[in-house]
Design a protein around this motif. Structure first.
Motif, short mmCIF file in Angstrom:
data_model
loop_
_atom_site.label_atom_id
_atom_site.label_comp_id
_atom_site.label_asym_id
_atom_site.label_seq_id
_atom_site.Cartn_x
_atom_site.Cartn_y
_atom_site.Cartn_z
N GLN A 281 0.82 -1.21 0.00
CA GLN A 281 0.00 0.00 0.00
C GLN A 281 0.85 1.26 0.00
OE1 GLN A 281 -3.18 -0.42 -0.56
NE2 GLN A 281 -2.84 -2.64 -0.44
N PHE A 282 0.34 2.29 -0.66
CA PHE A 282 1.00 3.59 -0.67
C PHE A 282 0.60 4.40 0.55
CE2 PHE A 282 0.83 2.60 -5.28
CZ PHE A 282 2.18 2.70 -5.56
N GLY A 283 1.32 5.49 0.77
CA GLY A 283 0.98 6.40 1.84
C GLY A 283 -0.12 7.37 1.42
N ARG A 284 -0.24 8.44 2.18
CA ARG A 284 -1.35 9.36 1.99
C ARG A 284 -1.28 10.11 0.67
NH1 ARG A 284 -2.57 14.39 6.03
NH2 ARG A 284 -4.47 15.17 5.04
N PRO A 286 0.40 9.34 -2.55
CA PRO A 286 1.23 8.32 -3.19
C PRO A 286 1.97 8.82 -4.42
CG PRO A 286 -1.08 7.98 -3.75
CD PRO A 286 -1.05 9.08 -2.73
N HIS A 287 3.23 8.48 -4.47
CA HIS A 287 3.99 8.70 -5.69
C HIS A 287 5.10 7.66 -5.78
CE1 HIS A 287 6.26 11.15 -2.75
NE2 HIS A 287 7.32 10.94 -3.52
N VAL A 288 5.59 7.49 -6.98
CA VAL A 288 6.68 6.55 -7.23
C VAL A 288 7.80 7.26 -7.97
CG1 VAL A 288 5.24 4.47 -7.29
CG2 VAL A 288 5.61 5.79 -9.39
N SER A 303 3.14 11.19 -9.38
CA SER A 303 2.03 10.85 -8.50
C SER A 303 1.30 9.61 -9.02
CB SER A 303 1.04 12.01 -8.40
OG SER A 303 1.61 13.09 -7.71
N VAL A 304 0.81 8.81 -8.08
CA VAL A 304 0.05 7.62 -8.43
C VAL A 304 -1.44 7.98 -8.46
CG1 VAL A 304 -0.59 5.28 -7.73
CG2 VAL A 304 1.78 6.08 -7.47
N ASP A 308 -1.82 -0.16 -6.30
CA ASP A 308 -0.85 -0.40 -5.24
C ASP A 308 0.45 -0.87 -5.90
OD1 ASP A 308 -1.17 -3.13 -5.87
OD2 ASP A 308 -2.68 -3.40 -4.30
N LYS A 343 9.01 2.99 -4.53
CA LYS A 343 7.93 3.69 -3.84
C LYS A 343 8.48 5.01 -3.28
CE LYS A 343 5.26 1.36 -0.98
NZ LYS A 343 4.76 0.73 0.28
N ASN A 346 7.03 9.43 2.11
CA ASN A 346 5.96 10.29 2.61
C ASN A 346 6.52 11.67 2.91
OD1 ASN A 346 3.97 8.30 2.48
ND2 ASN A 346 4.49 7.52 4.51
#
Length: 568
Positions: A281-284, A286-288, A303-304, A308, A343, A346
């Motif tokens: 799971q991503f955080g609040r 989310p970006h990669v 940004s995502v 997931d 990933k 945050n």
């Protein structure tokens, strides 16, 4: 020489020829691998001229791990011939295997694990005497260094480990100095044989007894073999695997769809079916990070939109005036191609959530162009909670309003330049505690082009917003890291580097051969941090706390005033 033995004794290690120092390197402890909480001095820089060597190692060389700070670990050497073997073993990571990659202090042409023995004494340069103490035991940080989660185990299996020396007599050393064997005390205990007992023939108690009292062996290995006698073979998993997941993994592009004239949807799927559930799971927000292109020269953060770590969607805008990453993704990345993904981190100081804030809150989203992707997940979450929020979305035209269908129409105002509508930040942003229409605490989110981010930052500063009530997302553009020219003097050498208006300090340092690690390239991760010894710095980015800014800078985005002195 020490022992004289028959030439037909096949147990004897061959004598190494006289050798020469090809490379001499030292390093500072730095954030490492783009992983929060992970640091290392493995990224060592070449040293020119004479460097003082003492019982603690080379002047200016730092060691992060406490066991590596012992005198028995004063110098690390690695056989550069191993790099060619690694390129064949892991061809997709071939560009990573070059002198210095294993964090070695010195390298030479002829010394190896095959022709060195425990306790061998060498003259290094005109004065210094050093002694071989042990093999390097590969640890999990090498998994991060080479971005391959089985790297440490592979090093242990191949025997391409490198080795350590203690310093018996110090002196000055430089590239080109001779390395000559002066005494051999354990001719039957080559490093290759030591490796065999360490990792393969672990229950050979006769050999373990001998090693537990072998002259010249490091105290770390003496203790290891004494413990093996009393407790059995040690568990190696902690050393090899560690507690940090390797961030960079391989992903395949499975879908590429045009959404607007400038924006395409990219959907990636993991090539690894064994992703830990805790990492899915991503955080609040989310970006990669993506690494791609020829020799993986591009590293970009996006940004995502959804998904997931098994499969996720990105919306990426083409920018013909950028640094080339978006153009490559749009024009050259095809369905079926594989690239590296990590990933994202945050936020350092995250904005308050509605649950954390006392009293009423109102969420204000100020978005420009593809910046909409930064907060789609947050907007969906607020919509489910029936929270109080509004979205201000600036675009060139409605035709170019990517993901407009994912925004709640009744709470979204679109400012299309083609329709003559302009987003005025001063008009849409309320004070941090607004009582004009019922009292509420305003939480401001902003992502978009630099002009929009600057306007939002200026307005939040004017209103006195605390950091806990604002959140800015920035992924860099053509001007990231550029600015007024300045000079950077290298403390160790006195070399002065000129940083032009169109280049970052990171660019110039790497062009000069300093090989500074980097990851996000927009000041979010801290990987490219260097020490500032003298001078004034204009700080950008979010990775440094205020206290850190007194003595450090982010070389990818921050700039000096006039001339600064740095240590890297």
């Amino acid at each position: 020489m020490g022992s004289q033995v028959s030439e037909i004794d096949l147990d004897l290690a061959p004598l190494p020829p006289k050798d020469v120092v090809l490379s001499l390197r030292t390093g500072k402890i730095r954030p490492f691998g783009g992983v929060k909480g992970l640091s290392s001095a493995i990224n060592k820089q070449p040293r020119r001229g004479k460097v003082q060597l003492t019982v603690n190692g080379f002047a200016g060389d730092e060691r992060q791990y406490v066991m590596h700070q012992k005198p028995d670990n004063a110098i690390h050497q690695y056989d550069p011939r191993h790099y060619e073997a690694w390129k064949k073993i892991l061809p997709d990571r071939g560009h990573k295997f070059k002198v210095g990659a294993f964090g070695e202090n010195i390298s030479s042409m002829h010394l190896s694990e095959d022709n060195l023995c425990v306790g061998d004494k060498f003259r290094l340069g005109p004065e210094a005497i050093i002694q071989v103490t042990m093999l390097r035991q590969p640890c999990y940080k090498l998994n991060h260094r080479f971005e391959y989660k089985k790297m440490s185990s592979l090093i242990q299996t191949t025997g391409y480990t490198g080795w350590y020396y203690r310093v018996i007599r110090g002196g000055e050393v430089q590239e080109g100095d001779e390395i000559e064997l002066v005494e051999r005390i354990n001719p039957r205990w080559s490093l290759k044989r030591l490796h065999h007992i360490l990792y393969t023939d672990t229950n050979n108690m006769e050999a373990v007894v001998e090693l537990s009292q072998l002259e010249g062996l490091s105290k770390e290995f003496i203790d290891l073999f004494q413990n093996r006698l009393s407790k059995g073979t040690e568990n190696m998993n902690g050393r090899l695997l560690g507690d940090f997941a390797v961030p960079w993994q391989l992903y395949k592009l499975v879908e590429k769809t045009r959404l607007t004239p400038r924006v395409q949807r990219f959907i990636f799927e993991s090539e690894d079916s064994s992703i830990d559930s805790g990492d899915l799971q991503f955080g609040r927000f989310p970006h990669v990070r993506l690494r791609f292109g020829p020799d993986s020269k591009f590293t970009r953060a996006y940004s995502v939109v959804s998904g997931d770590m098994r499969s996720f969607e990105l919306g990426i805008a083409r920018d013909d005036n950028s640094r080339g990453g978006s153009v490559f993704l749009h024009d050259d990345l095809n369905v079926g191609d594989v690239l590296e993904v990590a990933k994202g981190h945050n936020a350092v100081i995250p904005i308050l959530s509605s649950e954390e804030s006392r009293g009423s809150t109102k969420h204000i989203f100020i978005l420009g162009g593809i910046g909409v992707t930064a907060f789609i997940g947050e907007i969906k979450a607020l919509e489910k909670k029936c929270a109080n929020f509004e979205v201000h979305y600036a675009v060139r035209s409605r035709e170019e309003a990517a993901y407009i269908d994912l925004l709640p129409a009744e709470r979204t105002i679109v400012y299309a330049r083609s329709e003559g509508r302009r987003l005025d930040v001063a008009t849409v942003m309320p004070p941090p505690n607004d009582c004009r229409d019922g009292c509420f605490k305003a939480l401001v989110y902003c992502c978009g082009p630099p002009s929009l981010l600057t306007a939002c930052r200026d307005m939040t500063a004017k209103f006195g917003y605390p950091r806990s009530q604002t959140h800015f997302e920035e992924f860099g553009g053509a001007e990231t890291g550029t600015g007024e020219p300045f000079e950077a003097e290298i403390k160790a050498t006195g070399q002065v580097l000129k940083v032009s208006r169109e280049k970052s300090l990171l660019d110039v340092l790497n062009e000069a051969g300093f090989e500074i690690d980097s990851s996000c390239l927009v000041g979010n991760c801290g990987t490219c941090m260097v020490d500032v010894c003298k001078g004034s710095v204009v700080h950008h980015g979010t990775a440094l706390e205020e206290e850190q800014k007194e003595s450090s800078m982010l070389s990818c985005v921050s700039r000096g005033n006039g001339r600064i002195v740095i240590d890297c």
